[in-house]
Design a protein around this motif. Sequence first.
Motif, PDB file in Angstrom:
ATOM      1  N   THR A 204       0.854  -1.185   0.000  1.00  0.00           N
ATOM      2  CA  THR A 204       0.000   0.000   0.000  1.00  0.00           C
ATOM      3  C   THR A 204       0.887   1.230   0.000  1.00  0.00           C
ATOM      4  O   THR A 204       1.858   1.308   0.770  1.00  0.00           O
ATOM      5  CB  THR A 204      -0.909   0.031   1.243  1.00  0.00           C
ATOM      6  N   ILE A 205       0.562   2.203  -0.863  1.00  0.00           N
ATOM      7  CA  ILE A 205       1.348   3.434  -0.979  1.00  0.00           C
ATOM      8  C   ILE A 205       0.398   4.617  -0.891  1.00  0.00           C
ATOM      9  O   ILE A 205      -0.704   4.583  -1.445  1.00  0.00           O
ATOM     10  CB  ILE A 205       2.115   3.470  -2.316  1.00  0.00           C
ATOM     11  N   LEU A 206       0.825   5.666  -0.214  1.00  0.00           N
ATOM     12  CA  LEU A 206      -0.001   6.863  -0.035  1.00  0.00           C
ATOM     13  C   LEU A 206       0.871   8.088  -0.241  1.00  0.00           C
ATOM     14  O   LEU A 206       1.981   8.163   0.303  1.00  0.00           O
ATOM     15  CB  LEU A 206      -0.586   6.865   1.383  1.00  0.00           C
ATOM     16  N   TYR A 207       0.383   9.057  -1.043  1.00  0.00           N
ATOM     17  CA  TYR A 207       1.171  10.268  -1.262  1.00  0.00           C
ATOM     18  C   TYR A 207       0.261  11.427  -1.657  1.00  0.00           C
ATOM     19  O   TYR A 207      -0.838  11.218  -2.206  1.00  0.00           O
ATOM     20  CB  TYR A 207       2.241  10.046  -2.337  1.00  0.00           C
ATOM     21  N   PRO A 208       0.697  12.678  -1.412  1.00  0.00           N
ATOM     22  CA  PRO A 208      -0.108  13.854  -1.761  1.00  0.00           C
ATOM     23  C   PRO A 208      -0.078  14.128  -3.249  1.00  0.00           C
ATOM     24  O   PRO A 208       0.913  13.838  -3.929  1.00  0.00           O
ATOM     25  CB  PRO A 208       0.558  14.986  -0.976  1.00  0.00           C
ATOM     26  N   THR A 209      -1.165  14.714  -3.774  1.00  0.00           N
ATOM     27  CA  THR A 209      -1.253  15.022  -5.201  1.00  0.00           C
ATOM     28  C   THR A 209      -0.840  16.455  -5.530  1.00  0.00           C
ATOM     29  O   THR A 209      -0.678  16.791  -6.694  1.00  0.00           O
ATOM     30  CB  THR A 209      -2.693  14.840  -5.712  1.00  0.00           C
ATOM     31  N   GLY A 210      -0.723  17.300  -4.513  1.00  0.00           N
ATOM     32  CA  GLY A 210      -0.495  18.718  -4.751  1.00  0.00           C
ATOM     33  C   GLY A 210      -1.768  19.530  -4.685  1.00  0.00           C
ATOM     34  O   GLY A 210      -1.728  20.753  -4.555  1.00  0.00           O
ATOM     35  N   MET A 211      -2.925  18.869  -4.806  1.00  0.00           N
ATOM     36  CA  MET A 211      -4.204  19.532  -4.597  1.00  0.00           C
ATOM     37  C   MET A 211      -4.480  19.565  -3.102  1.00  0.00           C
ATOM     38  O   MET A 211      -4.289  18.562  -2.408  1.00  0.00           O
ATOM     39  CB  MET A 211      -5.327  18.776  -5.320  1.00  0.00           C
ATOM     40  N   PRO A 212      -4.898  20.706  -2.560  1.00  0.00           N
ATOM     41  CA  PRO A 212      -5.121  20.812  -1.116  1.00  0.00           C
ATOM     42  C   PRO A 212      -6.053  19.718  -0.607  1.00  0.00           C
ATOM     43  O   PRO A 212      -7.145  19.506  -1.147  1.00  0.00           O
ATOM     44  CB  PRO A 212      -5.749  22.202  -0.957  1.00  0.00           C
ATOM     45  N   GLY A 213      -5.605  19.006   0.412  1.00  0.00           N
ATOM     46  CA  GLY A 213      -6.440  18.003   1.048  1.00  0.00           C
ATOM     47  C   GLY A 213      -6.665  16.738   0.257  1.00  0.00           C
ATOM     48  O   GLY A 213      -7.606  15.989   0.551  1.00  0.00           O
ATOM     49  N   GLU A 214      -5.801  16.446  -0.726  1.00  0.00           N
ATOM     50  CA  GLU A 214      -6.016  15.253  -1.563  1.00  0.00           C
ATOM     51  C   GLU A 214      -4.786  14.359  -1.552  1.00  0.00           C
ATOM     52  O   GLU A 214      -3.646  14.824  -1.601  1.00  0.00           O
ATOM     53  CB  GLU A 214      -6.343  15.657  -3.001  1.00  0.00           C
TER      54      GLU A 214
END
Length: 387
Positions: A204-214
């Motif tokens: 499982t991998i999790l990372y921010p997209t650059g869109m606030p809160g996403e």
Amino acid sequence: MKILISGGGIAGLTLAHWLHHWGHIAVVAERAPHGRLGGYGIDFFGTGYDVAAHMGITDRLAAHQLPTDSVCYVDGAGRVTARLERQLLEKVIRGPYLALMHTTLEEALAEAVRDKVEIRYGQHIAAIEQRPSGVGITFAEGRQESFDLLIGADGVHSATRELAFGPEERFARHLGYTMACYPLHDTYGLGPRRVHYSEPGRQTILYPTGMPGELIALFLYRTADHTIPPCAERRAALRHTFTGMGWLTPQLLDAAPEDGLFMDSLTQITMPSWHTGRIALTGDACAAMTLTSAQGASMAMDGGYLLVQALHQHADHQAAFHTYETQLRPAVQQRQQRARTFARSLVPATRTGLATQSAVTRLVLRNAFSGLLRRGYGDATSILTRT
């Protein structure tokens, strides 16, 4: 020449830009009705970065890069067991590097060809007829049209390739994994990090997209079955595969959408030839490397550039196609082989394998091992020649 490009992704839009630049009439047929949506994060560097710089879009890309300063590996309790800092990654790559969403690059390319190239969204090819003087195209809605050349840039599951060269099974090389991903609201407080959690055969991998809160949740698992379930069944299939997995996985699965969940096998495409008559392929349609190469987007841009460069250099399209393939194929084969090697240990199938991987990862994620790490990311040296 009037050239039809099947596929409006990274390879197709790069190709369209350079065809227009050298005075050709490019028409892009993209199956999606309003351009491609969703996507996942990519590492963008090397020869693709050089093409983007030549196009003048790197400043735009840099302004929208992912806000990640490290890659962290955690245990089931969320404790960091190893960390790859961005400074070390840049040292490993030895050149400009951007962490981007796949769609960020596509949007920048679409903007670069706006008002220059005709893009027909919601349109795809149903039939092809090769003629001595051109290619007859029948579109899905029944419209017929002629073009001087047809370039298939419609991805790993290319319909153009199937029409012109034969079924995908002839060329597909499955690496034994399936991946799935989707965006979700950030309620986890991970900060500017990409976080990996692994259990035997699953990650499982999790990372921010650059869109606030996403955030993007990405799941990768070993499987001998490369069949992808229909869209309506993917959420249930993913939940079944990852049932019982630790860390934040249960919460992430609960947040999975009923639709809009991207899922695909990790599949390379290897072909004896990338062209036939007045038809050629580029990008993942002929040279898919999978995410284990970390260079798919970069090489897709390189392929588009080199193909147009060859068409500019040769009056005969057959000579141009041959030159393009001769220039690009060695680099593709090298990166595909490296990706296959890396895939074998990407997500170990046993607890012993995971323990060994964790120990090695803790050891090598430091400056002293930058040369060894560079082998995993591959050669970022540009293979371009400019005209």
